[in-house]
Design a protein around this motif. Structure first.
Motif, PDB file in Angstrom:
ATOM      1  N   LYS A   1      -2.508   0.294   7.974  1.00 14.85           N
ATOM      2  CA  LYS A   1      -2.648   1.718   7.657  1.00 14.85           C
ATOM      3  C   LYS A   1      -1.551   2.541   8.334  1.00 14.85           C
ATOM      4  CE  LYS A   1      -5.689   5.620   8.472  1.00 14.85           C
ATOM      5  NZ  LYS A   1      -5.684   6.492   7.325  1.00 14.85           N
ATOM      6  N   LEU A   2      -1.392   2.331   9.651  1.00 10.39           N
ATOM      7  CA  LEU A   2      -0.371   3.112  10.355  1.00 10.39           C
ATOM      8  C   LEU A   2       1.025   2.778   9.838  1.00 10.39           C
ATOM      9  CD1 LEU A   2      -1.742   3.136  13.980  1.00 10.39           C
ATOM     10  CD2 LEU A   2      -1.843   4.911  12.270  1.00 10.39           C
ATOM     11  N   LEU A   3       1.216   1.486   9.507  1.00 11.18           N
ATOM     12  CA  LEU A   3       2.541   1.072   9.044  1.00 11.18           C
ATOM     13  C   LEU A   3       2.853   1.666   7.673  1.00 11.18           C
ATOM     14  CD1 LEU A   3       4.800  -0.635  10.110  1.00 11.18           C
ATOM     15  CD2 LEU A   3       3.878  -2.574   8.871  1.00 11.18           C
ATOM     16  N   TYR A   4       1.872   1.665   6.782  1.00  9.35           N
ATOM     17  CA  TYR A   4       2.202   2.181   5.451  1.00  9.35           C
ATOM     18  C   TYR A   4       2.419   3.686   5.499  1.00  9.35           C
ATOM     19  CZ  TYR A   4      -2.029   4.308   3.240  1.00  9.35           C
ATOM     20  OH  TYR A   4      -3.047   5.126   2.864  1.00  9.35           O
ATOM     21  N   GLU A   5       1.753   4.366   6.415  1.00 10.90           N
ATOM     22  CA  GLU A   5       2.033   5.786   6.568  1.00 10.90           C
ATOM     23  C   GLU A   5       3.460   5.994   7.065  1.00 10.90           C
ATOM     24  OE1 GLU A   5      -2.518   7.285   7.369  1.00 10.90           O
ATOM     25  OE2 GLU A   5      -1.154   7.092   9.061  1.00 10.90           O
ATOM     26  N   ALA A   6       3.899   5.112   7.977  1.00 12.11           N
ATOM     27  CA  ALA A   6       5.282   5.202   8.459  1.00 12.11           C
ATOM     28  C   ALA A   6       6.262   4.924   7.319  1.00 12.11           C
ATOM     29  CB  ALA A   6       5.514   4.223   9.603  1.00 12.11           C
ATOM     30  N   ILE A   7       5.932   3.950   6.464  1.00 14.32           N
ATOM     31  CA  ILE A   7       6.836   3.624   5.356  1.00 14.32           C
ATOM     32  C   ILE A   7       6.943   4.808   4.407  1.00 14.32           C
ATOM     33  CG2 ILE A   7       7.200   2.118   3.369  1.00 14.32           C
ATOM     34  CD1 ILE A   7       5.721  -0.062   4.886  1.00 14.32           C
TER      35      ILE A   7
ATOM     36  N   ALA B   1       0.813  -1.218   0.000  1.00 15.17           N
ATOM     37  CA  ALA B   1       0.000   0.000   0.000  1.00 15.17           C
ATOM     38  C   ALA B   1       0.845   1.265   0.000  1.00 15.17           C
ATOM     39  CB  ALA B   1      -0.935   0.008   1.206  1.00 15.17           C
ATOM     40  N   ALA B   2       2.087   1.176   0.461  1.00 13.85           N
ATOM     41  CA  ALA B   2       2.905   2.393   0.551  1.00 13.85           C
ATOM     42  C   ALA B   2       3.348   2.796  -0.844  1.00 13.85           C
ATOM     43  CB  ALA B   2       4.113   2.157   1.446  1.00 13.85           C
ATOM     44  N   ARG B   3       3.188   4.059  -1.147  1.00 12.43           N
ATOM     45  CA  ARG B   3       3.495   4.581  -2.475  1.00 12.43           C
ATOM     46  C   ARG B   3       4.936   4.303  -2.879  1.00 12.43           C
ATOM     47  NH1 ARG B   3       0.069   8.151  -4.882  1.00 12.43           N
ATOM     48  NH2 ARG B   3      -1.208   8.627  -3.074  1.00 12.43           N
ATOM     49  N   ASN B   4       5.861   4.355  -1.918  1.00 11.98           N
ATOM     50  CA  ASN B   4       7.273   4.227  -2.284  1.00 11.98           C
ATOM     51  C   ASN B   4       7.778   2.790  -2.298  1.00 11.98           C
ATOM     52  OD1 ASN B   4       6.833   4.203   0.418  1.00 11.98           O
ATOM     53  ND2 ASN B   4       8.619   5.429   0.973  1.00 11.98           N
TER      54      ASN B   4
END
Lengths: 275, 281, 271
Positions: C163-169, C104-107
């Protein structure tokens, strides 16, 4: 890897071993924790009673059950779904507003750096009680007290909002920059002036972000307080389950997901606009 | 030997960062790349190991064309090019040793690196390099506990343990004080000398460039406007690269006694970095 | 500039007139919406019951006290089950959430057009549906008991953790990743050396935080038969044994407070 000339004087270091340093330095603590976790897992898995044959039997039933969800039926209960969603949204709006309005004084009282000790402990215990009980558990009691319907749900969600919001607000106030607060106090400002000029500007952006987040949570929770009689879409969902109308239930779940997505999108937009 | 042929980079935003750069570099040469912020220095260095994909043109190292490589072959090529970064770019939560060993990642397999089981020869080399850069007592410290100069030394060790054939250095002194800057530059140049290693050092500090490099290339708006010896950097040349300014203090000095003029040199405030801005929009 | 001339003097205002009016209008609309919602709720409410709540509460209170302390002996096993549901459910969720977060993380996602939307949908679906509803579904499929509870907690937590993890990534420092890439490392090595160390503290913090929430959530799963102390609670409420209910509530309160303390300690130790 032999082409480059080696740096001189390194011969004495050759053969020196290296292992990454362990996460926990103290050896006994490392072993105790490891052993504790292993024992816990063994005990936990040992005591869970999983009736595998029931699970196995359940799989075809589960398949049939899931099949009953498709295709989702939006039409036959649409009126009730609409009404339930409406009720949920009212509850969400009203409880978010009331909950936050009460949270502000509680949050101020629960911030260690601005509240005197007795007030601090009083407000912290309100927060602890509100946070400890899951919304559904609170709803059971409020339904008992206020009768079935959205009012009980509204009170439940307001009360639950206090625990969440006041705690985060208090933490935010505790983390604020003390020099700014000191500077405003040095001007001779009164307590409320001080709140308005030193504290409010520092916590406002996060305050708005948290309000939107809590709105989102309250909507999702409003879907379950109905199961125990708190009104809203949860009541509609529960009815659908009780009547074995799983296709309608699927429709309700999809509507909930859609609204949560919409709220999330909107709140992202509002947050950007505020900052 | 490194060769760049009409290297061009256009960012998706339309910014033309490099306009057909041609450059040739023999073995063992230390080259300083100077120019104002946004001239394309960072982009040029990153196009060589293709952290930034060039739009057109060729890069070749010892006759191997880097620009046509893909996947595994590109990674093999990258491990032969050590890179030292501005702001160090260490993995902050790993220890000094782990950071240095991460320079060997191109040589060992995934599971070996995952469980930190590097070959003993790599570990020997890491200890040797750490001793060489003066950090042998810091092996198990976490990178975020170190000072700026110490971090950059770790960065140097990480680049050298790759056993590179070329060193790419991107603003190594940008966040260091004048004394540490000189020490770091001296260390890099000494190590290059010991290993006969060519290096491209992208640096905005003209005095440092003159002190340490054998050859200076001036870049302006993606084009080479000067290529020659440090002595050839005259008033006119600097004006051509950076624009109108009183350059007498910078031109007159050179060598180690340049310290006193540090403040004069720092007057040219960097403009917003165009490469960075392009990445942000 | 919010300065306006009045009789030749400059008068400072906090905001320009239009902006100030817009803010007042915003407040007016907000208050109207709130009052309207409250009106609708009130229409659906039988106020007689609400006004009667005081006596009801007094009555309930008198039945709840004194708590029937001896009942505690029967609560140890349900409490243990509750703890297990929360812990194992969280563990399952973490195992599934990590790959979802990387997708899910864009990068880090391998495909922005295809895999990322799927991962985001998994996250939203998991987050939107409360664990009690998951439990309701699962009890029907796998039968009543802790197993349904564990899976329900797991499903609900995937979205939260991911969700929280992908925001952190998405917030990691790209320079460190670039540096590891420049060494010639392969994709999985970049992940292990460049990305994972950066998100490790966030990862641990999120996991412990969710575990703490799950303790709370798992106290009610018993209401629909998915194991834990909720079963005893439901039974006691049904048989109107309020002095037992108060014991259960105190037990839950203590468990939650202790778990919150543990989680706060662990998070402090990590950072």
């Amino acid at each position: 890897m032999a082409s480059a000339p080696r740096v001189s004087g390194g011969a004495s270091l050759a053969g020196r071993r290296w292992r990454p340093p362990p996460l926990i330095k103290r050896r006994w603590l490392r072993w105790t924790l490891g052993l504790g976790v292993a024992l816990y897992l063994a005990a936990a898995f040992g005591t869970i009673e999983v009736n595998w044959s029931r699970v196995y039997d359940g799989l075809p039933r589960g398949q049939a059950f899931l099949a009953a969800f498709f295709p989702p039926d939006f039409t036959s209960r649409w009126e009730e779904i609409l009404e339930g969603i409406n009720e949920s949204l009212w509850m969400t709006v009203a409880s978010t507003v009331v909950g936050i309005a009460i949270s502000v004084p509680v949050g101020l009282g629960a911030a260690r750096n601005i509240a005197p000790a007795p007030v601090y402990y009083f407000c912290r215990s309100i927060i602890a009680v509100s946070r400890s009980f899951q919304e559904v558990l609170l709803a059971i009691f409020f339904v008992k007290l206020f009768g079935f319907g959205p009012f009980a749900g509204f009170v439940t969600l307001s009360f639950a909002t206090i625990g969440f919001f006041a705690k985060l607000l208090a933490e935010d106030i505790e983390d604020m920059d003390p020099t700014q607060a000191e500077a405003v106090r040095a001007t001779g400002a009164g307590w409320f002036q001080w709140l308005n000029y030193a504290v409010q500007p520092q916590v406002l952006p996060r305050f708005i972000g948290l309000s939107l987040y809590r709105f989102d949570i309250n909507f999702r929770e409003s879907a379950v307080v109905g199961i125990v009689g708190g009104g809203g879409i949860g009541a509609t969902l529960n009815t659908a389950f009780e009547r074995y109308e799983f296709d309608s239930a699927a429709a309700i779940l999809l509507v909930i997901i859609a609204i949560v997505m919409a709220i999330e999108y909107l709140s992202g937009y509002v947050r950007k606009w505020v900052q | 030997m490194l060769r760049l042929e009409s290297l061009t980079k256009r960012y998706p935003t339309g910014d033309l960062a490099l306009k057909g750069v041609d450059l040739e570099m023999p073995k063992g040469q230390v080259l300083a790349l100077i120019g104002p912020s946004g001239a394309g220095k960072s982009t040029l260095v990153r196009c060589i190991n293709r952290l930034v994909e060039p739009s057109s043109g060729k890069v070749s190292l010892d006759g191997v064309e880097v620009t046509s490589l893909g996947g595994r072959a590109l990674r093999r090529m990258r491990r032969q090019m050590g890179m030292i970064f501005q702001e160090y770019a260490l993995v902050e939560r790993l220890t000094v040793m782990e950071n240095v060993l991460s320079g060997r990642l191109g040589y060992v397999g995934f599971w070996r690196s995952y469980f930190r089981r590097f070959p003993q020869s790599d570990i020997d080399e890491a200890f040797r390099l750490l001793a060489r850069v003066g950090l042998e007592h810091m092996v198990d410290k976490r990178a975020d506990e170190l000072s700026g100069g110490q971090r950059q030394r770790v960065g140097i060790a990480r680049a050298l343990i790759q056993d590179p054939r070329l060193l790419l250095v991107d603003e190594p002194t940008a966040s260091l004080d004048p004394k540490t800057s000189r020490q770091i530059m001296r260390l890099i140049c000494e190590l290059c000398g010991e290993r006969d290693l060519p290096a491209i050092i992208n640096i905005h500090d003209v005095l440092l460039a003159k002190m340490f490099a054998q050859r200076i290339v001036g870049l302006q708006l993606g084009e080479i406007v000067y290529d020659g010896s440090p002595q050839g950097l005259t008033d006119e040349v600097l004006t051509q690269i950076y624009g109108e300014e009183d350059w007498s203090a910078t031109v007159g000095k050179g060598g180690e006694e340049g310290e006193a003029e540090e403040s004069a040199e720092h007057h040219d405030l960097p403009e917003p970095d165009r490469d960075r801005l392009a990445g942000m929009t | 500039m919010p300065v306006r001339e009045e009789a030749g003097l400059k008068v400072w205002q906090r905001r320009e007139r239009g902006r100030q009016l817009a803010i007042w209008a915003g407040w007016l609309i907000g208050v109207t919406i709130f009052l309207y919602c409250f009106q609708l709720i009130s229409d659906k409410t039988i106020w007689f019951f609400v006004l009667d709540a005081g006596t009801q509460a007094g009555d309930l209170g008198s039945r709840m006290f004194p708590p029937q302390w001896s009942y505690v002996d029967q609560l140890w096993v349900p409490l243990w089950d509750t703890l297990n549901i929360a812990t194992i459910g969280t563990a399952i969720a973490i195992v599934i959430a990590v790959p979802v977060a990387f997708l899910a993380a864009r990068n880090t996602t391998p495909s922005v057009l295809f895999l990322r939307p799927i991962a985001l949908f998994i996250i939203v679906a998991s987050r939107s549906i409360n664990s009690l509803i998951w439990a309701l579904l699962l009890v029907a499929i796998v039968g009543p008991g802790e197993f349904a509870g564990i899976i329900a907690i797991g499903f609900r937590s995937i979205g939260f953790v991911a969700k929280l993890l992908y925001e952190a990534i998405e917030e990691i420092d790209p320079a460190q990743v670039e540096a590891v890439t420049a060494t010639g490392a392969a994709k999985p090595q970049v992940l292990a050396y460049g990305i994972f160390p950066q998100i490790a503290p966030a990862f641990a913090g999120i996991s412990v935080f969710r575990w703490d929430i799950n303790i709370r959530e798992s106290t009610i799963l018993g209401l629909v038969g998915a194991g834990g102390i909720g079963i005893q609670l439901n039974a006691s409420v049904m048989e109107l044994a309020w002095s037992k209910v108060s014991v259960i509530l105190i037990a839950i309160l203590l468990t939650v407070v202790v778990s919150e303390w543990v989680s706060a300690r662990i998070r402090h130790a990590i950072i």
